[in-house]
Design a protein around this motif. Structure first.
Motif, PDB file in Angstrom:
ATOM      1  N   LEU A 243       0.820  -1.200   0.000  1.00 24.74           N
ATOM      2  CA  LEU A 243       0.000   0.000   0.000  1.00 24.74           C
ATOM      3  C   LEU A 243       0.853   1.249   0.000  1.00 24.74           C
ATOM      4  N   SER A 244       0.332   2.290  -0.645  1.00 26.15           N
ATOM      5  CA  SER A 244       0.908   3.633  -0.577  1.00 26.15           C
ATOM      6  C   SER A 244      -0.226   4.620  -0.356  1.00 26.15           C
ATOM      7  N   ILE A 245      -0.041   5.523   0.601  1.00 22.42           N
ATOM      8  CA  ILE A 245      -1.023   6.572   0.885  1.00 22.42           C
ATOM      9  C   ILE A 245      -0.286   7.905   0.849  1.00 22.42           C
ATOM     10  N   GLY A 246      -0.784   8.846   0.050  1.00 23.62           N
ATOM     11  CA  GLY A 246      -0.147  10.136  -0.081  1.00 23.62           C
ATOM     12  C   GLY A 246      -1.039  11.270   0.363  1.00 23.62           C
ATOM     13  N   ILE A 247      -0.452  12.260   1.026  1.00 25.45           N
ATOM     14  CA  ILE A 247      -1.189  13.449   1.484  1.00 25.45           C
ATOM     15  C   ILE A 247      -0.333  14.690   1.254  1.00 25.45           C
ATOM     16  N   GLY A 248      -1.010  15.837   1.147  1.00 28.36           N
ATOM     17  CA  GLY A 248      -0.342  17.135   1.205  1.00 28.36           C
ATOM     18  C   GLY A 248       0.620  17.447   0.086  1.00 28.36           C
ATOM     19  N   ALA A 249       0.302  17.077  -1.141  1.00 31.26           N
ATOM     20  CA  ALA A 249       1.211  17.335  -2.260  1.00 31.26           C
ATOM     21  C   ALA A 249       1.580  18.813  -2.324  1.00 31.26           C
ATOM     22  N   GLY A 250       2.883  19.121  -2.358  1.00 34.16           N
ATOM     23  CA  GLY A 250       3.361  20.488  -2.496  1.00 34.16           C
ATOM     24  C   GLY A 250       3.314  21.313  -1.227  1.00 34.16           C
ATOM     25  N   ASN A 251       2.888  20.714  -0.111  1.00 34.72           N
ATOM     26  CA  ASN A 251       2.779  21.448   1.147  1.00 34.72           C
ATOM     27  C   ASN A 251       3.765  20.906   2.183  1.00 34.72           C
ATOM     28  N   PRO A 252       4.177  21.728   3.140  1.00 36.19           N
ATOM     29  CA  PRO A 252       5.016  21.218   4.228  1.00 36.19           C
ATOM     30  C   PRO A 252       4.291  20.075   4.941  1.00 36.19           C
ATOM     31  N   GLY A 253       4.993  19.029   5.190  1.00 35.45           N
ATOM     32  CA  GLY A 253       4.369  17.866   5.832  1.00 35.45           C
ATOM     33  C   GLY A 253       3.766  16.891   4.851  1.00 35.45           C
ATOM     34  N   GLY A 254       3.684  17.270   3.580  1.00 40.93           N
ATOM     35  CA  GLY A 254       3.183  16.348   2.571  1.00 40.93           C
ATOM     36  C   GLY A 254       4.127  15.166   2.427  1.00 40.93           C
ATOM     37  N   ALA A 255       3.572  13.977   2.233  1.00 41.59           N
ATOM     38  CA  ALA A 255       4.416  12.785   2.203  1.00 41.59           C
ATOM     39  C   ALA A 255       3.638  11.609   1.647  1.00 41.59           C
ATOM     40  N   THR A 256       4.381  10.559   1.286  1.00 41.56           N
ATOM     41  CA  THR A 256       3.781   9.291   0.900  1.00 41.56           C
ATOM     42  C   THR A 256       4.275   8.217   1.851  1.00 41.56           C
ATOM     43  N   PHE A 257       3.321   7.494   2.428  1.00 44.30           N
ATOM     44  CA  PHE A 257       3.579   6.446   3.405  1.00 44.30           C
ATOM     45  C   PHE A 257       3.421   5.089   2.708  1.00 44.30           C
TER      46      PHE A 257
ATOM     47  N   ASP B  83      10.539   0.521   1.706  1.00 50.82           N
ATOM     48  CA  ASP B  83      10.548   0.381   0.250  1.00 50.82           C
ATOM     49  C   ASP B  83       9.313   1.021  -0.372  1.00 50.82           C
ATOM     50  N   PRO B  84       9.460   2.051  -1.211  1.00 46.48           N
ATOM     51  CA  PRO B  84       8.288   2.667  -1.852  1.00 46.48           C
ATOM     52  C   PRO B  84       7.575   1.679  -2.782  1.00 46.48           C
ATOM     53  N   PHE B  85       6.254   1.811  -2.840  1.00 46.79           N
ATOM     54  CA  PHE B  85       5.453   0.968  -3.721  1.00 46.79           C
ATOM     55  C   PHE B  85       5.027   1.738  -4.964  1.00 46.79           C
ATOM     56  N   GLU B  86       4.202   2.777  -4.792  1.00 43.26           N
ATOM     57  CA  GLU B  86       3.705   3.561  -5.922  1.00 43.26           C
ATOM     58  C   GLU B  86       3.747   5.046  -5.594  1.00 43.26           C
ATOM     59  N   GLN B  87       3.784   5.855  -6.646  1.00 36.32           N
ATOM     60  CA  GLN B  87       3.609   7.295  -6.522  1.00 36.32           C
ATOM     61  C   GLN B  87       2.129   7.619  -6.723  1.00 36.32           C
ATOM     62  N   VAL B  88       1.590   8.495  -5.884  1.00 29.43           N
ATOM     63  CA  VAL B  88       0.181   8.847  -5.965  1.00 29.43           C
ATOM     64  C   VAL B  88       0.047  10.370  -6.029  1.00 29.43           C
ATOM     65  N   PRO B  89      -1.015  10.903  -6.655  1.00 28.87           N
ATOM     66  CA  PRO B  89      -1.110  12.341  -6.929  1.00 28.87           C
ATOM     67  C   PRO B  89      -1.008  13.249  -5.706  1.00 28.87           C
ATOM     68  N   GLU B  90      -1.626  12.853  -4.604  1.00 31.67           N
ATOM     69  CA  GLU B  90      -1.625  13.716  -3.419  1.00 31.67           C
ATOM     70  C   GLU B  90      -0.369  13.574  -2.581  1.00 31.67           C
ATOM     71  N   GLY B  91       0.529  12.681  -2.961  1.00 27.13           N
ATOM     72  CA  GLY B  91       1.682  12.378  -2.130  1.00 27.13           C
ATOM     73  C   GLY B  91       2.822  13.367  -2.259  1.00 27.13           C
ATOM     74  N   GLY B  92       3.700  13.314  -1.271  1.00 25.35           N
ATOM     75  CA  GLY B  92       4.932  14.088  -1.274  1.00 25.35           C
ATOM     76  C   GLY B  92       6.116  13.142  -1.264  1.00 25.35           C
ATOM     77  N   PRO B  93       7.200  13.512  -0.618  1.00 24.53           N
ATOM     78  CA  PRO B  93       8.381  12.646  -0.565  1.00 24.53           C
ATOM     79  C   PRO B  93       8.063  11.289   0.071  1.00 24.53           C
ATOM     80  N   ASP B  94       8.724  10.241  -0.404  1.00 23.16           N
ATOM     81  CA  ASP B  94       8.555   8.913   0.184  1.00 23.16           C
ATOM     82  C   ASP B  94       9.200   8.880   1.563  1.00 23.16           C
ATOM     83  N   LEU B  95       8.442   8.380   2.531  1.00 22.72           N
ATOM     84  CA  LEU B  95       8.956   8.274   3.894  1.00 22.72           C
ATOM     85  C   LEU B  95       9.419   6.857   4.188  1.00 22.72           C
TER      86      LEU B  95
END
Length: 215
Positions: free
Chosen positions: A54-68, A86-98
């Motif tokens: 699974l990958s969940i992304g929040i806060g694209a382009g904002n401080p604290g934005g990330a992909t889990f 290990d990153p799985f997928e990139q998602v539109p709302e996501g930020g840097p991979d954590l």
């Protein structure tokens, strides 16, 4: 407004050795206060390790934005999650991979787990993945197993055994298989994979709307 889970595209491709299928499902989440998240999850059949990703992304382009990123695995009578590096997928709302450690330290991690729970409860592709991860078994009539009849009745019996029945009533003979494999053959079963224990679903023909009956 209640939370919304909006399923998006499903990508399916044979594995490189042609022994299974790699499936990746995508979608969007809107929280009751307008919170946005994007998600992706997937699983690969034909592999010994039954684990979803699974990958969940929040806060694209904002401080604290990330992909889990996390894995879904069998946990006895149910399933559980674990954060991974290990990153799985990139998602539109996501930020840097954590990494897993960075994810555990992120202030929005409780929100992320809530999104995951909502997706697993509401996206039918997630039900499919869950039954694959937990290797849910089902009993099929010979006619259904041999694909001579479509599935018209699905039962999740009180003892937790799933039954798939076609035009011919179930008799003393049945074939045992994995529920997820039955969906591989007939994706129209997707919408009935969340049946509660003791409940059943019926339809009049292939592709017809399911009518649910509680236990």
């Amino acid at each position: 407004m209640n939370a919304q889970v909006i399923p998006g595209r499903l990508i399916e491709a044979p594995t490189s050795d042609a022994t299974g299928m790699d499936r990746r499902a995508f979608g969007e989440f809107i929280g009751p206060r307008g919170e946005l998240a994007s998600y992706a999850f997937g699983w690969t059949t034909g592999s010994d390790a039954r684990a979803g990703r699974l990958s969940i992304g929040i806060g694209a382009g904002n401080p604290g934005g990330a992909t889990f990123h996390a894995v879904l695995f069998d946990n006895g009578d149910s399933y559980a999650y674990s954060l991974v590096d290990d990153p799985f997928e990139q998602v539109p709302e996501g930020g840097p991979d954590l990494t897993a450690e960075q994810s555990r330290a992120h202030e929005d991690l409780p929100f992320i787990w809530w999104v995951v729970d909502q997706v697993m409860a509401r996206d039918p592709r997630a039900w499919w993945m869950r039954h694959w991860v937990t290797a849910t078994m089902c009993v099929q009539t010979p006619e259904v197993f041999e694909r001579r009849e479509p599935v018209l009745l699905v039962c999740n019996d009180a003892d937790g055994v799933w039954q798939l029945i076609g035009d011919t009533a179930a008799g003393s003979e049945g074939r045992v298989g994995h529920l997820s494999h039955a969906v591989d053959e007939d994706p129209t079963l997707l919408d009935i994979l969340d049946l509660e224990t003791g409940a059943r679903g019926e339809r009049s023909g292939p592709g017809g709307e399911w009518t649910r009956y509680p236990g």
